[in-house]
Design a protein around this motif. Structure first.
Motif, PDB file in Angstrom:
ATOM      1  N   LEU A 175       2.922   5.985  -6.102  1.00  0.00           N
ATOM      2  CA  LEU A 175       1.809   6.159  -5.744  1.00  0.00           C
ATOM      3  C   LEU A 175       0.820   7.149  -6.429  1.00  0.00           C
ATOM      4  CD1 LEU A 175       0.084   6.033  -3.156  1.00  0.00           C
ATOM      5  CD2 LEU A 175       1.303   8.023  -2.323  1.00  0.00           C
ATOM      6  N   ASN A 198       0.600   5.305   8.223  1.00  0.00           N
ATOM      7  CA  ASN A 198       2.015   5.796   8.662  1.00  0.00           C
ATOM      8  C   ASN A 198       2.146   5.900  10.165  1.00  0.00           C
ATOM      9  OD1 ASN A 198       4.555   6.128   7.474  1.00  0.00           O
ATOM     10  ND2 ASN A 198       4.271   8.422   6.983  1.00  0.00           N
ATOM     11  N   HIS A 247      -3.549   7.387   3.852  1.00  0.00           N
ATOM     12  CA  HIS A 247      -1.977   6.975   3.669  1.00  0.00           C
ATOM     13  C   HIS A 247      -1.275   7.471   4.833  1.00  0.00           C
ATOM     14  CE1 HIS A 247      -1.635   5.345  -0.502  1.00  0.00           C
ATOM     15  NE2 HIS A 247      -2.742   6.271  -0.711  1.00  0.00           N
ATOM     16  N   PHE A 307       2.890   2.543   2.319  1.00  0.00           N
ATOM     17  CA  PHE A 307       2.929   3.693   3.234  1.00  0.00           C
ATOM     18  C   PHE A 307       4.418   4.251   3.752  1.00  0.00           C
ATOM     19  CE2 PHE A 307       3.975   0.225   5.698  1.00  0.00           C
ATOM     20  CZ  PHE A 307       4.495   0.995   7.195  1.00  0.00           C
ATOM     21  N   CYS A 367      -5.936  -2.392   1.957  1.00  0.00           N
ATOM     22  CA  CYS A 367      -6.361  -1.610   1.282  1.00  0.00           C
ATOM     23  C   CYS A 367      -7.993  -1.693   1.315  1.00  0.00           C
ATOM     24  CB  CYS A 367      -6.102  -1.580  -0.004  1.00  0.00           C
ATOM     25  SG  CYS A 367      -4.333  -1.464  -0.230  1.00  0.00           S
ATOM     26  N   CYS A 404       0.879  -1.140   0.029  1.00  0.00           N
ATOM     27  CA  CYS A 404      -0.098   0.025  -0.085  1.00  0.00           C
ATOM     28  C   CYS A 404       1.010   1.122   0.023  1.00  0.00           C
ATOM     29  CB  CYS A 404      -0.899   0.082   1.253  1.00  0.00           C
ATOM     30  SG  CYS A 404      -2.278  -0.757   1.137  1.00  0.00           S
ATOM     31  N   LEU A 417       5.635   7.055   1.712  1.00  0.00           N
ATOM     32  CA  LEU A 417       5.006   8.392   1.982  1.00  0.00           C
ATOM     33  C   LEU A 417       5.660   9.427   1.963  1.00  0.00           C
ATOM     34  CD1 LEU A 417       1.720   6.996   2.884  1.00  0.00           C
ATOM     35  CD2 LEU A 417       2.138   8.225   0.606  1.00  0.00           C
TER      36      LEU A 417
END
Ligand SMILES: *[C@@H]1O[C@H](CO)[C@@H](O)[C@H](O)[C@H]1NC(C)=O
Ligand SMILES: *[C@@H]1O[C@H](CO)[C@@H](O)[C@H](O)[C@H]1NC(C)=O
Ligand SMILES: *[C@@H]1O[C@H](CO)[C@@H](O)[C@H](O)[C@H]1NC(C)=O
Ligand SMILES: *[C@@H]1O[C@H](CO)[C@@H](O)[C@H](O)[C@H]1NC(C)=O
Ligand SMILES: *[C@@H]1O[C@H](CO)[C@@H](O)[C@H](O)[C@H]1NC(C)=O
Length: 442
Positions: A419, A265, A261, A40, A356, A38, A43
């Motif tokens: 992303l 995190n 997101h 994270f 997700c 995903c 990010l």
């Protein structure tokens, strides 16, 4: 660059939610893998890197595909309005449709430089040749974006995107799609390298429509890392709407909310002045681990409540976008081969990841809870992009987040954005669905 460090998931900090308790086998191993999938991890890194000033200002690479861009597309709906009311766009598949997504020159609508893949020299164009075919009867085909229809549906209104960088990606796509067809005017833009993409507003004067973006990755008030990359943690106030959009809430008619997101995190969470727990904080800080699911519900709740109560019962549409995952798929974020796939996944080739799905379910759950709580004046809808985004590993900038990344040969390490989506690109489809949501009242 090393400000962000990956902290392994502490299973005890994951507050059991209905869906994780149904999947006890996945509890330890799957989340770790799925979180990576995903994206994270990437990010904070992307937040830093996407913003690094563009390197050399060599003459723009002129791609022949731009010759095909035709801003004068017209759209004639062959489907009667009523037939589309029950269509559900969340499941479906990508089908080849040459030229479908070649609709604007992103350099002309001020997109974030790192998403302007064509300008940055991305040579392949196959990712622009797909359209989303929703499951269900052929009458549920998703019509191509029609700027005139969008502006008519939002005439006199203020459309605001609030959330993280995926909310921005969609907001910039919308401004590009609209301004390719109608005159636009920049009403406001914050100053500063990061800020200029974080808070802005355009007007489309012919229809008296305004489109704004409010960067607020937790939706609610957040201080710390969200404001200053050098600070290690975010301090997130679950009971307070974001300052900027909260102040403007009375003026907003259509709000598109996207978050997730940054909650995956982690952060330190507050109610009033009291710390109620944390997710992914170091153990020595002694905070109670509360996972991401419950804070995610709370931020949506606070945001939806603020928007529902604003403006004294004025009709308002709130659209909750679901999670759009990254496609690093195990590659390091600085690998030159991260997300280099050039076609969508085929049906059955890729499942929506566990995390997700959980994040998507939370959004659906909060939308339903909000409908039950709010008055008739507030319409609440879900913009479910999780499946269609999951299937598009090919649509990200990858190394073309940098301008002409291979001008000095192929580097060993170079950052990739797996992303966000290229503009134009698959994120334009989010706005095709948004338009159908706005046109087809329940
Ligand atoms: C896109 O727009 C930019 C800025 O106006 C321009 O420099 C560039 O040549 C355009 N690209 C093409 C191929 O039209
Ligand atoms: C642009 O779109 C219009 C309307 O769909 C079409 O008639 C025209 O041929 C297109 N032009 C080019 C250069 O593709
Ligand atoms: C649309 O389909 C998705 C996935 O099958 C489902 O979760 C959702 O509830 C459906 N939405 C509506 C409004 O029926
Ligand atoms: C914050 O505290 C108030 C007052 O005790 C309570 O009503 C509310 O539910 C709490 N909110 C959150 C998000 O914990
Ligand atoms: C966390 O708890 C330990 C053990 O009780 C204590 O020694 C330490 O000082 C605490 N740390 C903080 C930041 O309060």
């Amino acid at each position: 660059m090393g400000a962000y460090q990956y902290r392994p998931l502490d299973p005890h900090s994951h507050k059991p939610s209905s869906s994780s308790s149904k999947n006890p086998v996945c509890f330890l191993s799957k989340p770790v893998c799925a979180w990576l999938a995903c994206g994270f991890l990437s990010l904070a890194l992307l937040h830093l890197l996407c913003c690094s000033p563009a390197g050399n200002q060599r003459a723009a690479f002129v791609s022949p595909l731009l010759n095909y861009i035709n801003n004068t597309y017209s759209f004639v709906s062959s489907v009667p309005e009523g037939a589309k009311k029950s269509c559900n766009y969340s499941e479906g598949q990508w089908v080849r449709a040459p030229g479908h997504a070649r609709r604007y020159n992103a350099t002309q609508c001020d997109v974030k430089e790192s998403h302007d893949c064509i300008r940055n020299g991305r040579p392949d164009t196959g990712y622009l040749e797909w359209r989303w075919q929703p499951a269900g009867p052929p009458s549920c085909a998703l019509p191509e974006f029609d700027a005139g229809a969008f502006l008519s549906a939002t005439r006199g209104k203020h459309v605001a995107f609030i959330g993280d960088s995926m909310a921005r990606n969609q907001a910039q796509s919308l401004v590009c799609l609209l301004s390719a067809a109608f005159p636009s005017r920049l009403l406001h833009r914050d100053e500063g390298y990061h800020q200029k993409h974080n808070f802005w507003r355009y007007a489309f004067p012919a229809h008296d429509v305004r489109v704004s973006f409010y960067w607020n990755p937790f939706l609610v008030r957040a201080t710390g890392k969200a404001e200053d990359e050098s600070v290690p943690y975010n301090h997130v106030h679950l009971d307070q709407p974001g300052d900027r959009w909260g102040a403007d809430a009375d003026t907003i008619d259509v709000a598109v909310l996207a978050a997730g997101h940054w909650l995956l995190n982690g952060a330190i969470y507050y109610n009033g002045s009291e710390v109620i727990g944390a997710h992914n904080a170091p153990a020595e800080m002694n905070y109670t681990g509360i996972g991401y699911a419950w804070p995610l519900k709370m931020v949506y709740r606070t945001a939806v409540e603020r928007l529902s109560s604003a403006g004294g019962g004025r009709p308002r549409t709130l659209v909750l976008a679901t999670f759009s995952p990254a496609h690093f798929d195990g590659s390091p974020t600085d690998s030159p081969t991260a997300c280099t796939k050039m076609e969508p996944y085929k049906e059955g080739e890729k499942e929506v990841d566990w995390v997700c799905k959980e994040v998507r379910d939370i959004v659906y759950g909060e939308a339903e809870a909000a409908r039950a709580r709010s008055g008739a004046a507030t319409r609440i809808e879900v913009l479910d992009v999780t499946k269609l985004a999951t299937m598009r590993p090919d649509g990200h900038p990858g190394v073309y987040m940098n301008r002409d990344p291979f001008k000095h040969g192929v580097p060993d390490k170079i950052y990739s954005d797996c992303l966000h989506f290229c503009l134009p690109g698959p994120v334009d489809t989010f706005n095709e669905i948004l338009l159908q949501i706005l046109r087809n009242r329940r």
